[in-house]
Design a protein around this motif. Structure first.
Motif, PDB file in Angstrom:
ATOM      1  N   VAL A 175     -57.718 -15.059   8.599  1.00 33.29           N
ATOM      2  CA  VAL A 175     -57.804 -14.436   7.180  1.00 33.29           C
ATOM      3  C   VAL A 175     -56.518 -14.644   6.543  1.00 33.29           C
ATOM      4  O   VAL A 175     -56.477 -14.943   5.258  1.00 33.29           O
ATOM      5  CB  VAL A 175     -58.269 -13.042   7.492  1.00 33.29           C
ATOM      6  CG1 VAL A 175     -58.139 -12.280   6.057  1.00 33.29           C
ATOM      7  CG2 VAL A 175     -59.644 -12.972   7.973  1.00 33.29           C
ATOM      8  N   TYR A 176     -55.524 -14.356   6.949  1.00 33.92           N
ATOM      9  CA  TYR A 176     -54.078 -14.271   6.418  1.00 33.92           C
ATOM     10  C   TYR A 176     -53.675 -15.605   5.469  1.00 33.92           C
ATOM     11  O   TYR A 176     -53.134 -15.581   4.402  1.00 33.92           O
ATOM     12  CB  TYR A 176     -52.928 -14.241   7.198  1.00 33.92           C
ATOM     13  CG  TYR A 176     -52.544 -12.845   7.807  1.00 33.92           C
ATOM     14  CD1 TYR A 176     -52.976 -11.689   6.965  1.00 33.92           C
ATOM     15  CD2 TYR A 176     -52.344 -12.351   9.089  1.00 33.92           C
ATOM     16  CE1 TYR A 176     -52.573 -10.365   7.447  1.00 33.92           C
ATOM     17  CE2 TYR A 176     -52.383 -11.257   9.707  1.00 33.92           C
ATOM     18  CZ  TYR A 176     -52.393 -10.086   8.715  1.00 33.92           C
ATOM     19  OH  TYR A 176     -52.400  -8.805   9.343  1.00 33.92           O
ATOM     20  N   ALA A 233     -49.033  -0.503  14.259  1.00 37.13           N
ATOM     21  CA  ALA A 233     -47.862  -0.029  13.845  1.00 37.13           C
ATOM     22  C   ALA A 233     -46.652  -0.240  14.762  1.00 37.13           C
ATOM     23  O   ALA A 233     -45.609   0.283  14.925  1.00 37.13           O
ATOM     24  CB  ALA A 233     -47.952   1.699  13.798  1.00 37.13           C
ATOM     25  N   CYS A 234     -46.656  -1.568  15.450  1.00 35.07           N
ATOM     26  CA  CYS A 234     -45.641  -2.195  16.022  1.00 35.07           C
ATOM     27  C   CYS A 234     -44.464  -2.608  15.351  1.00 35.07           C
ATOM     28  O   CYS A 234     -43.436  -2.487  16.107  1.00 35.07           O
ATOM     29  CB  CYS A 234     -46.165  -3.140  17.231  1.00 35.07           C
ATOM     30  SG  CYS A 234     -46.561  -4.680  16.302  1.00 35.07           S
ATOM     31  N   ARG A 235     -44.623  -2.837  14.370  1.00 30.83           N
ATOM     32  CA  ARG A 235     -43.457  -3.143  13.298  1.00 30.83           C
ATOM     33  C   ARG A 235     -42.742  -4.556  13.652  1.00 30.83           C
ATOM     34  O   ARG A 235     -41.890  -5.111  13.133  1.00 30.83           O
ATOM     35  CB  ARG A 235     -42.416  -2.086  13.110  1.00 30.83           C
ATOM     36  CG  ARG A 235     -42.997  -0.814  12.332  1.00 30.83           C
ATOM     37  CD  ARG A 235     -41.790   0.103  12.272  1.00 30.83           C
ATOM     38  NE  ARG A 235     -40.802  -0.268  11.625  1.00 30.83           N
ATOM     39  CZ  ARG A 235     -40.580  -0.712  10.158  1.00 30.83           C
ATOM     40  NH1 ARG A 235     -41.581  -0.550   9.284  1.00 30.83           N
ATOM     41  NH2 ARG A 235     -39.218  -1.005   9.961  1.00 30.83           N
ATOM     42  N   THR A 254     -42.208  -8.460   2.874  1.00 24.70           N
ATOM     43  CA  THR A 254     -41.130  -8.868   4.043  1.00 24.70           C
ATOM     44  C   THR A 254     -40.387  -7.694   4.294  1.00 24.70           C
ATOM     45  O   THR A 254     -40.706  -6.602   3.926  1.00 24.70           O
ATOM     46  CB  THR A 254     -40.191  -9.836   2.881  1.00 24.70           C
ATOM     47  OG1 THR A 254     -39.594  -9.211   1.938  1.00 24.70           O
ATOM     48  CG2 THR A 254     -40.660 -11.202   2.599  1.00 24.70           C
ATOM     49  N   SER A 255     -39.510  -7.883   5.353  1.00 21.85           N
ATOM     50  CA  SER A 255     -38.753  -6.717   5.610  1.00 21.85           C
ATOM     51  C   SER A 255     -38.049  -5.881   4.431  1.00 21.85           C
ATOM     52  O   SER A 255     -37.683  -4.884   4.700  1.00 21.85           O
ATOM     53  CB  SER A 255     -37.768  -7.064   6.946  1.00 21.85           C
ATOM     54  OG  SER A 255     -36.944  -8.125   6.298  1.00 21.85           O
ATOM     55  N   ASP A 256     -37.672  -6.715   3.397  1.00 28.66           N
ATOM     56  CA  ASP A 256     -36.963  -6.155   2.365  1.00 28.66           C
ATOM     57  C   ASP A 256     -37.915  -5.734   1.402  1.00 28.66           C
ATOM     58  O   ASP A 256     -37.570  -5.702   0.055  1.00 28.66           O
ATOM     59  CB  ASP A 256     -35.761  -7.107   1.796  1.00 28.66           C
ATOM     60  CG  ASP A 256     -36.032  -8.458   1.313  1.00 28.66           C
ATOM     61  OD1 ASP A 256     -37.655  -8.768   1.426  1.00 28.66           O
ATOM     62  OD2 ASP A 256     -35.468  -9.051   0.721  1.00 28.66           O
ATOM     63  N   ASN A 291     -39.940 -10.769  10.413  1.00 31.54           N
ATOM     64  CA  ASN A 291     -40.356 -11.007   9.200  1.00 31.54           C
ATOM     65  C   ASN A 291     -41.093 -12.419   9.058  1.00 31.54           C
ATOM     66  O   ASN A 291     -41.283 -13.049   8.567  1.00 31.54           O
ATOM     67  CB  ASN A 291     -39.167 -11.620   8.455  1.00 31.54           C
ATOM     68  CG  ASN A 291     -39.353 -11.300   6.683  1.00 31.54           C
ATOM     69  OD1 ASN A 291     -39.863 -10.699   6.573  1.00 31.54           O
ATOM     70  ND2 ASN A 291     -38.129 -11.848   6.046  1.00 31.54           N
ATOM     71  N   SER A 292     -42.321 -11.873   9.900  1.00 32.57           N
ATOM     72  CA  SER A 292     -43.410 -12.773  10.038  1.00 32.57           C
ATOM     73  C   SER A 292     -44.875 -11.952   9.700  1.00 32.57           C
ATOM     74  O   SER A 292     -44.960 -10.986   9.569  1.00 32.57           O
ATOM     75  CB  SER A 292     -43.529 -12.858  11.490  1.00 32.57           C
ATOM     76  OG  SER A 292     -43.878 -11.816  12.563  1.00 32.57           O
ATOM     77  N   LEU A 293     -45.754 -12.846   9.956  1.00 35.71           N
ATOM     78  CA  LEU A 293     -47.374 -12.231   9.933  1.00 35.71           C
ATOM     79  C   LEU A 293     -47.199 -11.367  11.080  1.00 35.71           C
ATOM     80  O   LEU A 293     -46.619 -11.346  12.001  1.00 35.71           O
ATOM     81  CB  LEU A 293     -48.182 -13.365   9.677  1.00 35.71           C
ATOM     82  CG  LEU A 293     -48.112 -14.036   8.423  1.00 35.71           C
ATOM     83  CD1 LEU A 293     -49.267 -15.091   8.310  1.00 35.71           C
ATOM     84  CD2 LEU A 293     -48.374 -13.101   7.136  1.00 35.71           C
TER      85      LEU A 293
END
Length: 179
Positions: free
Chosen positions: A67-68, A46-48, A104-106, A54-56
């Protein structure tokens, strides 16, 4: 079509692995199998950082390194988990918690349109309703990422006895193909 099969069972030869192997055999030329129990994976902290940048995910483990990219490039994802206490396995939970960076952040999904998630829950109980909470959660969870989701419960899959799965295997293959 690229199919990614994810076996989220902690048991090496359990029913989820049996289904995973059968699907891999059927779709040999177009699929890849990931066994989460063979990977080094860590839970979300949960580091955000993923939202701030806006990354993996920034956690350095096999989810980030292996995996991603496979999740994002697959046309169809098949996630197979045993029912553990009415829900998904701890391995499946770690993976789905780590989906946080796949928006994404949005709050827009990073998955391309028309991706499909086929969720299979194996369980020892004969009553399919025993897995209903997990199936309901999975549908809502994956659909918020824009994944068209189909889910099914495979009952009578006690421990390493594959008889219950063998009975349903043709139905599973048919549903995966048609979805």
């Amino acid at each position: 079509m690229k199919i990614l099969i994810i076996n989220a069972s902690p048991r090496k030869n359990g029913n989820s692995a049996f289904i995973s192997d059968a699907l891999a055999e059927k779709y040999a030329d177009e699929c890849e199998v990931i066994n989460l129990n063979q990977l080094e994976i860590k839970p979300c902290t949960a580091c955000r950082s993923c939202k701030a940048n806006n990354s993996l995910c920034v956690i350095n483990d096999d989810i980030s390194t292996q995996v991603y990219s496979k999740l994002l490039s697959a046309d169809k994802i098949v996630l197979i988990s045993p029912n553990i206490m009415g829900f998904i396995s701890s391995l499946a939970k770690i993976l789905t918690d780590r989906f946080y960076c796949l928006k994404t952040s949005d709050r827009k999904t990073k998955f391309e349109e028309n991706k499909k998630m086929f969720f299979i829950l194996t369980q020892g109980a004969a009553d399919r309703n025993h897995g209903e909470m997990a199936v309901s959660w999975a549908k809502k969870f994956f659909e918020q990422y824009g994944l068209k989701t189909f889910a099914m419960v495979i009952p009578n899959c006690s421990y390493d006895n594959h008889d219950g799965v063998k009975i349903k295997l043709d139905e599973i293959k048919m549903n995966v193909s048609m979805f």
